[in-house]
Scaffold this motif. Structure first.
Motif, PDB file in Angstrom:
ATOM      1  N   VAL A 149       0.839  -1.207   0.000  1.00 33.44           N
ATOM      2  CA  VAL A 149       0.000   0.000   0.000  1.00 33.44           C
ATOM      3  C   VAL A 149       0.869   1.250   0.000  1.00 33.44           C
ATOM      4  N   LEU A 150       1.873   1.271   0.875  1.00 33.03           N
ATOM      5  CA  LEU A 150       2.730   2.445   0.964  1.00 33.03           C
ATOM      6  C   LEU A 150       3.681   2.557  -0.218  1.00 33.03           C
ATOM      7  N   ALA A 151       4.084   1.411  -0.781  1.00 36.38           N
ATOM      8  CA  ALA A 151       4.941   1.473  -1.975  1.00 36.38           C
ATOM      9  C   ALA A 151       4.247   2.248  -3.078  1.00 36.38           C
ATOM     10  N   GLY A 156       4.377   5.863  -5.828  1.00 39.98           N
ATOM     11  CA  GLY A 156       3.660   5.977  -7.094  1.00 39.98           C
ATOM     12  C   GLY A 156       3.306   4.620  -7.682  1.00 39.98           C
ATOM     13  N   ASP A 157       2.604   4.650  -8.808  1.00 43.46           N
ATOM     14  CA  ASP A 157       2.106   3.423  -9.432  1.00 43.46           C
ATOM     15  C   ASP A 157       3.233   2.480  -9.844  1.00 43.46           C
ATOM     16  N   LEU A 158       4.336   3.042 -10.351  1.00 44.13           N
ATOM     17  CA  LEU A 158       5.433   2.190 -10.808  1.00 44.13           C
ATOM     18  C   LEU A 158       6.036   1.420  -9.636  1.00 44.13           C
ATOM     19  N   ALA A 159       6.272   2.097  -8.519  1.00 41.61           N
ATOM     20  CA  ALA A 159       6.831   1.418  -7.344  1.00 41.61           C
ATOM     21  C   ALA A 159       5.871   0.344  -6.843  1.00 41.61           C
ATOM     22  N   GLY A 160       4.576   0.652  -6.844  1.00 33.64           N
ATOM     23  CA  GLY A 160       3.593  -0.334  -6.414  1.00 33.64           C
ATOM     24  C   GLY A 160       3.581  -1.555  -7.307  1.00 33.64           C
ATOM     25  N   GLU A 236       8.413  -8.679 -18.610  1.00 32.38           N
ATOM     26  CA  GLU A 236       8.490  -7.279 -18.221  1.00 32.38           C
ATOM     27  C   GLU A 236       8.738  -7.084 -16.720  1.00 32.38           C
ATOM     28  N   TYR A 237       8.610  -8.166 -15.940  1.00 31.67           N
ATOM     29  CA  TYR A 237       8.827  -8.049 -14.498  1.00 31.67           C
ATOM     30  C   TYR A 237      10.169  -8.623 -14.045  1.00 31.67           C
ATOM     31  N   VAL A 238      10.980  -9.092 -14.972  1.00 33.67           N
ATOM     32  CA  VAL A 238      12.254  -9.703 -14.594  1.00 33.67           C
ATOM     33  C   VAL A 238      13.161  -8.695 -13.888  1.00 33.67           C
ATOM     34  N   ASP A 239      13.057  -7.427 -14.274  1.00 29.28           N
ATOM     35  CA  ASP A 239      13.939  -6.435 -13.664  1.00 29.28           C
ATOM     36  C   ASP A 239      13.575  -6.137 -12.211  1.00 29.28           C
ATOM     37  N   THR A 240      12.481  -6.736 -11.702  1.00 31.65           N
ATOM     38  CA  THR A 240      12.144  -6.545 -10.291  1.00 31.65           C
ATOM     39  C   THR A 240      12.877  -7.540  -9.397  1.00 31.65           C
TER      40      THR A 240
END
Length: 330
Positions: A149-151, A156-160, A236-240
């Motif tokens: 929630v806080l992320a 912002g949306d990208l961090a979330g 697209e989520y590998v960089d996380t």
């Protein structure tokens, strides 16, 4: 048991009023659906027959019925979609109706397990302990759920979005720790009261096994973080992977510290456990507001590590300082 049922009825009434009131205050167009779904909370009172401290429960039976409830919810939502109902209110009622059905099935299935003879209890003590246990549970859920929630709220949306995959994977990885803690509570209570030596052996063995399992799960997630993210969430989520890396530490710490918190509760130190959880929530909020603006989703992940470390350290310190809780030393 009767005191527990009355307490559950009171909390169900509060839940109904709060959930419906919040939906109305936010202008939800489906307030009546929310109210109807909230009626499912009352079935938890019927399910008090499964209270593990009052009866010997066949866990294969109880968990099978919970799985049945989940399947009913899934089938109900699929059916709604098939007939063109895709609104949130309909889905909410379907899921909670299935949950209510599972609770009622569970209650009827264990009626014969509940002892016919019961000892009188002090209702005030029961309510005081129930409230502290409930608040502690809510706080623990709050500091774990606050990060996504806080992320998004702070970063912002990208961090979330970048934090979500790591949060979901970690939540799945800690399920054994969560369920084992609940299942081991009656054994810890009984052994501590009747056989301290057996209590030490039980607690020592499972503290070590859970630590080994948690470290193994965390290390495996870390080693496989790129393929896991690619398979489960897409390229697209590998960089996380930089977000998932510290969350692997979170999983290991929960396995190590969660059982210590359960031991505290089993010893009747529910207020101490609640205070430790409150400290964890405070640390979580402060750290999130410090790290997320600078590091985004990675900051939320490291906040999770700091929070769970705080709770684990607090639980072990409380166990070591309490002379009435048997030490794990041979």
């Amino acid at each position: 048991m009767r005191a527990a049922v009355r307490f559950r009825l009171a909390t169900a009434t509060i839940a109904l009023l709060v959930s419906t009131g919040l939906a109305w205050a936010q202008g939800d167009p489906q307030v009546l659906w929310v109210a109807a779904a909230s009626l499912a909370f009352f079935t938890h009172a019927a399910g008090m027959g499964v209270a593990v401290l009052h009866a010997d429960i066949d866990y294969s039976r109880s968990e099978s019925l919970r799985i049945v409830g989940s399947l009913l919810g899934l089938l109900a939502t699929v059916g709604l979609v098939a007939f063109g109902f895709r609104d949130a209110g309909s889905m909410l009622v379907a899921i909670y109706a299935a949950s209510a059905a599972a609770n009622l099935l569970l209650a009827f299935s264990v009626r014969s397990d509940v002892p016919a003879v019961e000892r009188p209890i002090d209702g005030r003590d029961f309510r005081r302990e129930a409230v502290s246990l409930g608040i502690g549970g809510v706080i623990r859920q709050a500091y774990y759920s606050a990060n996504p929630v806080l992320a998004r709220g702070i970063g912002g949306d990208l961090a979330g979005a970048r934090f979500a995959p790591a949060y979901r994977l970690t939540g799945f990885s800690i399920l054994f720790s969560v369920y084992f803690g609940a299942a081991s509570l009656p054994a810890l209570v009984r052994l501590r009261a009747e056989d301290p030596a057996a209590y030490r052996r039980f607690a020592r063995r499972w503290t070590a096994l859970l630590a080994i399992l948690g470290i193994g799960i965390g290390a495996s997630m870390y080693a496989l973080r790129r393929p896991l993210l690619r398979i489960l969430f897409g390229e697209e989520y590998v960089d996380t992977e930089s977000v998932l890396a510290p969350m692997c530490l979170t999983a290991a710490i929960i396995y190590i510290g969660g059982f210590a918190l359960t031991r505290l509760i089993a010893a009747g130190r529910d207020r101490v456990a609640m205070a430790i959880s409150g400290a964890g929530l405070a640390v979580n909020l402060i750290t999130n507001f410090i790290l997320i603006p600078r590091y985004g989703a990675e900051g939320a992940a490291w906040t999770s590590v700091v929070t769970e470390s705080t709770v684990a350290a607090g639980a072990y310190a409380a166990l070591a300082l309490d002379p009435n809780i048997p030490s794990l030393r041979p």
